[in-house]
Design a protein around this motif. Sequence first.
Motif, short mmCIF file in Angstrom:
data_model
loop_
_atom_site.label_atom_id
_atom_site.label_comp_id
_atom_site.label_asym_id
_atom_site.label_seq_id
_atom_site.Cartn_x
_atom_site.Cartn_y
_atom_site.Cartn_z
N ILE A 442 0.86 -1.19 0.00
CA ILE A 442 0.00 0.00 0.00
C ILE A 442 0.89 1.23 0.00
N ALA A 443 0.66 2.12 -0.94
CA ALA A 443 1.40 3.38 -1.02
C ALA A 443 0.40 4.52 -0.91
N VAL A 444 0.55 5.35 0.11
CA VAL A 444 -0.39 6.45 0.32
C VAL A 444 0.33 7.78 0.13
N ASP A 445 -0.28 8.62 -0.68
CA ASP A 445 0.24 9.95 -0.96
C ASP A 445 0.00 10.86 0.25
N VAL A 446 1.07 11.44 0.79
CA VAL A 446 0.93 12.33 1.95
C VAL A 446 1.35 13.75 1.59
N SER A 447 1.14 14.10 0.31
CA SER A 447 1.30 15.52 -0.05
C SER A 447 0.12 16.29 0.50
N ALA A 481 4.17 5.67 3.30
CA ALA A 481 3.67 7.01 2.99
C ALA A 481 4.74 7.72 2.18
N TYR A 482 4.31 8.43 1.15
CA TYR A 482 5.31 9.07 0.29
C TYR A 482 4.91 10.50 -0.06
N ASP A 483 5.86 11.36 0.00
CA ASP A 483 5.82 12.66 -0.67
C ASP A 483 7.13 12.72 -1.44
N LYS A 484 8.04 13.66 -1.15
CA LYS A 484 9.36 13.58 -1.77
C LYS A 484 10.22 12.54 -1.07
N LEU A 511 6.55 8.36 -5.95
CA LEU A 511 5.77 7.13 -6.08
C LEU A 511 6.58 6.01 -6.71
N GLY A 512 7.40 6.32 -7.73
CA GLY A 512 8.17 5.27 -8.37
C GLY A 512 9.07 4.55 -7.39
N GLU A 513 9.78 5.29 -6.54
CA GLU A 513 10.66 4.67 -5.56
C GLU A 513 9.85 3.99 -4.45
N LYS A 544 7.63 13.98 -15.11
CA LYS A 544 8.69 13.02 -14.84
C LYS A 544 8.29 12.06 -13.72
N GLU A 545 7.64 12.59 -12.68
CA GLU A 545 7.19 11.72 -11.58
C GLU A 545 6.18 10.69 -12.10
N ALA A 546 5.25 11.13 -12.94
CA ALA A 546 4.24 10.22 -13.47
C ALA A 546 4.87 9.16 -14.36
N ASP A 547 5.83 9.54 -15.20
CA ASP A 547 6.47 8.59 -16.10
C ASP A 547 7.21 7.50 -15.32
N ARG A 548 7.95 7.89 -14.29
CA ARG A 548 8.69 6.89 -13.50
C ARG A 548 7.72 5.91 -12.85
N ALA A 549 6.65 6.42 -12.27
CA ALA A 549 5.69 5.54 -11.59
C ALA A 549 4.95 4.66 -12.60
#
Length: 604
Positions: A442-447, A481-484, A511-513, A544-549
């Motif tokens: 599970i990866a949750v965006d914490v921006s 949880a991921y932001d930068k 997100l990719g990492e 770029k973030e979207a492409d990596r993910a």
Amino acid sequence: MPTHAQTHVQHTPPALSETEQALVRWEDDGGPAFEPPPAPQAGHWLRIAAALTERLPELAGREDVIVTCEHGTRSGAPAAFYPTTAQLEIDAALFAPLAPAAIDPARVGDEENYPVAWGALTHEAAHAAHSRWTTPPPQRGTALDTAAQLLEESRAEHAHLSRRPGDRPFLRAAVHTLILDDFTSQTPTDRWQAAAAAGLILARRDAGILDDDETDALQTTATAILGTDLLDTLAAIWTAAHATADEDGQSMLDHARAWCQALGTDPTGPEPAPDPAAGKQGELAEAIGKVTAAVAANEAAQTAAQEQAAAAQTARTRATAARAAHARQAAQTAEKVFAPGARPYTPGKATSRSSRSPVTGTRQPTRAEKAAAGHLARALRAAAYRERTTTQTASAVPPGRLNMRQALARDAQKAAGAIPTATPWVHTVHRAGATPPLRVGIAVDVSGSMSIATAPIASAAWIVAKAAALTDSDSRSATVAYDKSITAITAPGRTPARVTEFDASGRGHSLGEAIDALEAGAGLTQPGAGRLLVIASDGIYGAKEADRAAGRIAALRKAGCAVLWLAFAPDPLPLPGTTLVELTDPAQAAAAIGKAATTALART
């Protein structure tokens, strides 16, 4: 008969060159030393000739042959072999358009750059290895000698291919040079010339050098001129010649005599003069031109197919290396993210001390969360259940259940004196079906735009981790949880006792990492398990973030991992390859994840 076939094997020593004649005069009468004018690129051609001499033993199986390579040959043929002096000459023009400085025969594989020249060399090497007979001097220059040398052309190549089948492409590449130049638009289409064309082309087909579809044009032309019966007779002669031993000159002369008799030619006289009135001039050259064009087209297609296969193999090798490198990188990321007591990991930075952790604390799970974990665990166990398999084996001896019909049949076979084949015992084996484990990441965006998701995802992460632990000892889940930066919320292989809470106030998206960490930590690419990646995000990323993910998601989908995208706000922007689930009530997150996990496990 084309002259080229007669000049491949020169039974008389080569004529002296101008340089050699000058040296002879010097030795005879003390005349002035002859200093020939320097030929352009002469040093390179001497080097090439020496390298060809060094490589010739692998082709001819003998080490006494000297190769010369100059512009123009003494025999007048593109290449020739002199058995009396063990010399082999090849015209430097066959290497065109390559510059001599770029030619390096000493390097194995360089011959691929000049297949025609190497094919001519291979043909002469075949003569050096297998043409071990000569026509007696009284019969040289007769029709018998001409026919014998014609039959020797394909016989030598046939014998060579029996030793070195890998040389076939080079012999095919040289067909135009070795044959077509002997047939011109002025060549008449009489019986003798048509038979010569058949003996040079169709015989090579039967020797395994050319293919049937490549020789159709000449087959049709030769049949029209010679007739089916005569062409069949000639084919039988060259087939017999192919089976003749290298030293059996008498048999080769007998085959040549039969060739002359079939064509109604006196073997003791000269070969028949061309008959201009026999038919359309140039017809044979046109047919042979179609043959060589077909050979060139097939070779080009074969080369293209080989290059395509090589490119595909290279691509597969690179893809395998890239996957291995990515797996190592993902493992390193997972190690940094899920290490006990690890701080938030920021990709691309040597240290993460300056990264703020989104974790705000922990709490005890509620009664509802405990109940939800139990319900999910039961649903997962039901999805993982597999019916047992039953295997029945019949045999002539116990153990097992006795089948009376088969037992009576066996007794009857014995009474009749036959070998008993009936199998009266049936052994049944029941095996439990393998229960696949579950792997959930599970990866949750914490921006800053995802504050609505923090509480339901924190609850869902604990529920899924607890349910996975209750389902199977090999099942595991992990949440980040991921932001930068990337922060572990629940770690794989550890059952959290408390619910980890976090906030959403970060910036950026890794997100990719984050997917890399979950892929390696939870084993999302390993087959034999129900695998699910859940991404909770609004999808508002930079390009770029979207492409990596997106690249990571595509790789997971290809590996068989389901990808669920949870959206809590209207107008989400999920990445390609994901299954979008829009939740109007954030509290439904745990149920949505549980349903997707159950489906993934049931489909394993």
